[in-house]
Design a protein around this motif. Sequence first.
Motif, mmCIF file in Angstrom:
data_model
loop_
_atom_site.group_PDB
_atom_site.id
_atom_site.type_symbol
_atom_site.label_atom_id
_atom_site.label_comp_id
_atom_site.label_asym_id
_atom_site.label_seq_id
_atom_site.Cartn_x
_atom_site.Cartn_y
_atom_site.Cartn_z
ATOM 1 N N ASP A 52 0.804 -1.225 0.000
ATOM 2 C CA ASP A 52 0.000 0.000 0.000
ATOM 3 C C ASP A 52 0.836 1.273 0.000
ATOM 4 O OD1 ASP A 52 0.916 -0.357 2.684
ATOM 5 O OD2 ASP A 52 -0.655 1.018 3.364
ATOM 6 N N GLN A 53 2.112 1.158 -0.353
ATOM 7 C CA GLN A 53 2.984 2.326 -0.264
ATOM 8 C C GLN A 53 3.539 2.697 -1.638
ATOM 9 O OE1 GLN A 53 5.813 1.789 2.906
ATOM 10 N NE2 GLN A 53 4.206 1.662 4.437
ATOM 11 N N PRO A 54 2.905 3.680 -2.297
ATOM 12 C CA PRO A 54 3.390 4.123 -3.601
ATOM 13 C C PRO A 54 4.876 4.454 -3.565
ATOM 14 C CG PRO A 54 1.324 5.204 -3.051
ATOM 15 C CD PRO A 54 1.770 4.479 -1.812
ATOM 16 N N LEU A 55 5.555 4.095 -4.632
ATOM 17 C CA LEU A 55 6.984 4.325 -4.853
ATOM 18 C C LEU A 55 7.874 3.281 -4.188
ATOM 19 C CD1 LEU A 55 7.224 8.215 -4.404
ATOM 20 C CD2 LEU A 55 6.631 6.915 -6.453
ATOM 21 N N PHE A 56 7.417 2.638 -3.110
ATOM 22 C CA PHE A 56 8.248 1.645 -2.422
ATOM 23 C C PHE A 56 7.680 0.232 -2.535
ATOM 24 C CE2 PHE A 56 10.765 5.027 -1.021
ATOM 25 C CZ PHE A 56 11.908 4.528 -0.421
ATOM 26 N N GLY A 57 6.402 0.065 -2.230
ATOM 27 C CA GLY A 57 5.788 -1.251 -2.357
ATOM 28 C C GLY A 57 4.299 -1.094 -2.553
ATOM 29 N N LEU A 58 3.833 -1.215 -3.786
ATOM 30 C CA LEU A 58 2.422 -0.986 -4.106
ATOM 31 C C LEU A 58 1.929 -2.068 -5.052
ATOM 32 C CD1 LEU A 58 -0.024 0.962 -3.839
ATOM 33 C CD2 LEU A 58 0.776 2.036 -5.964
ATOM 34 N N LYS A 59 0.836 -2.714 -4.668
ATOM 35 C CA LYS A 59 0.226 -3.730 -5.525
ATOM 36 C C LYS A 59 -0.794 -3.063 -6.433
ATOM 37 C CE LYS A 59 -1.783 -8.370 -5.404
ATOM 38 N NZ LYS A 59 -2.195 -9.500 -4.535
ATOM 39 N N GLY A 60 -0.570 -3.182 -7.742
ATOM 40 C CA GLY A 60 -1.454 -2.546 -8.707
ATOM 41 C C GLY A 60 -2.701 -3.363 -8.979
ATOM 42 N N LEU A 61 -3.582 -2.807 -9.792
ATOM 43 C CA LEU A 61 -4.841 -3.470 -10.120
ATOM 44 C C LEU A 61 -4.605 -4.782 -10.850
ATOM 45 C CD1 LEU A 61 -6.965 -0.380 -11.274
ATOM 46 C CD2 LEU A 61 -7.037 -1.568 -9.071
ATOM 47 N N GLY A 62 -3.502 -4.872 -11.576
ATOM 48 C CA GLY A 62 -3.188 -6.093 -12.305
ATOM 49 C C GLY A 62 -2.574 -7.180 -11.447
ATOM 50 N N GLY A 63 -2.319 -6.851 -10.178
ATOM 51 C CA GLY A 63 -1.765 -7.848 -9.269
ATOM 52 C C GLY A 63 -0.259 -7.789 -9.095
ATOM 53 N N ASP A 69 11.429 -0.915 -2.912
ATOM 54 C CA ASP A 69 11.651 -2.122 -2.116
ATOM 55 C C ASP A 69 11.589 -3.376 -2.984
ATOM 56 O OD1 ASP A 69 11.981 -0.696 0.205
ATOM 57 O OD2 ASP A 69 9.976 -1.095 0.990
ATOM 58 N N VAL A 70 10.650 -3.387 -3.915
ATOM 59 C CA VAL A 70 10.504 -4.529 -4.819
ATOM 60 C C VAL A 70 11.761 -4.698 -5.673
ATOM 61 C CG1 VAL A 70 9.168 -5.435 -6.775
ATOM 62 C CG2 VAL A 70 7.996 -4.353 -4.842
ATOM 63 N N GLU A 71 12.300 -3.587 -6.154
ATOM 64 C CA GLU A 71 13.513 -3.655 -6.987
ATOM 65 C C GLU A 71 14.721 -4.109 -6.170
ATOM 66 O OE1 GLU A 71 13.451 -3.390 -10.310
ATOM 67 O OE2 GLU A 71 11.300 -3.273 -9.950
ATOM 68 N N ILE A 72 14.809 -3.692 -4.911
ATOM 69 C CA ILE A 72 15.896 -4.163 -4.047
ATOM 70 C C ILE A 72 15.785 -5.670 -3.849
ATOM 71 C CG2 ILE A 72 16.806 -4.111 -1.681
ATOM 72 C CD1 ILE A 72 17.672 -1.712 -3.331
ATOM 73 N N THR A 112 10.150 -0.999 3.833
ATOM 74 C CA THR A 112 10.378 0.244 4.594
ATOM 75 C C THR A 112 10.551 -0.098 6.075
ATOM 76 O OG1 THR A 112 7.979 0.700 4.822
ATOM 77 C CG2 THR A 112 9.118 1.689 2.943
ATOM 78 N N TYR A 113 11.494 -0.973 6.346
ATOM 79 C CA TYR A 113 11.644 -1.652 7.637
ATOM 80 C C TYR A 113 12.784 -1.007 8.413
ATOM 81 C CZ TYR A 113 11.004 -6.022 10.369
ATOM 82 O OH TYR A 113 10.707 -6.956 11.321
ATOM 83 N N THR A 114 12.459 -0.105 9.329
ATOM 84 C CA THR A 114 13.487 0.618 10.073
ATOM 85 C C THR A 114 14.243 -0.310 11.019
ATOM 86 O OG1 THR A 114 12.243 2.683 9.979
ATOM 87 C CG2 THR A 114 13.912 2.492 11.701
#
Length: 283
Positions: A52-63, A69-72, A112-114
């Motif tokens: 639910d976090q745009p730019l870092f980790g967001l699941k789109g409508l297509g799944g 974070d995903v790219e890391i 986004t894990y501090t």
Amino acid sequence: MLAGTVALAAAGCGSDTTGTEAETPAKPTFAAGTTAARLAEAGKVTVGTKFDQPLFGLKGLGGDVEGFDVEIAKIIADGLGIDPDDITFVETPSAQREGAIQQSRVDFIVATYTINDKRKQLISFAGPYYQAGQDIMVKKDNTTITGPESLRATNAKVCSVSGSTPAEKIKEYADASNIVLFDVYSKCADALRTGQVDAVTTDNVVLLGLVDASGGAFKIVGKPFTTEPYGIGIKKGDTAFCQFIDEQLTAAAADGRYAKAWESTAGKVAGAAPALPTLATCS
């Protein structure tokens, strides 16, 4: 002339491949019994992240899940010889992250894990791979909330997420009765939009994504008041896997993949790629 070209092409397709065909890169190998060896042998990996976090980790409508974070996570998987299609991303809200690692529901977490001492009692961290800072988001026309110190003075209701470091830190600046907690930040954004709360607080880059997705309805106050090093969560005491991940981060920073990961995600809004932070000692 055409006949000669065909002859050369035919020669290139012959059974003698010495020096004429690209060799398939060898799969990486790891010491027996290590996490890296197990994952490389399986050829697949399960990664916890936010949805639910745009730019870092967001699941789109297509799944599909996208963000920095995903790219890391993809960079780490690539070091194991695992293709992006063989990564299973699992949603791990803030309050569920330690449990997901301890119960082996994920192999590692990039969400986004501090890194902090309380969490390090339960799990270990590789990294950090990014350094953020806690800030405040308000409606575009709000002029009374100018920083954390103004929350109590204005009797503002402020929203954050259960189990997050921002939810703990904001207790220093707002009365407990005025702190509203949800499981995901998208609910905080909805509460701000509908007037149920006056502000949302979390790390500045997470807020930046929410502001970008708001269509101009929100803004960031711009007064960060903490330092938040983002790490990759792994099983407690898995020093070898921590060292492996740190090696992948270092290599990606050196060859440009780290900057490319940023520029294709968070960098579209946040600007130029930051330098990779100094990595902590694995323990």
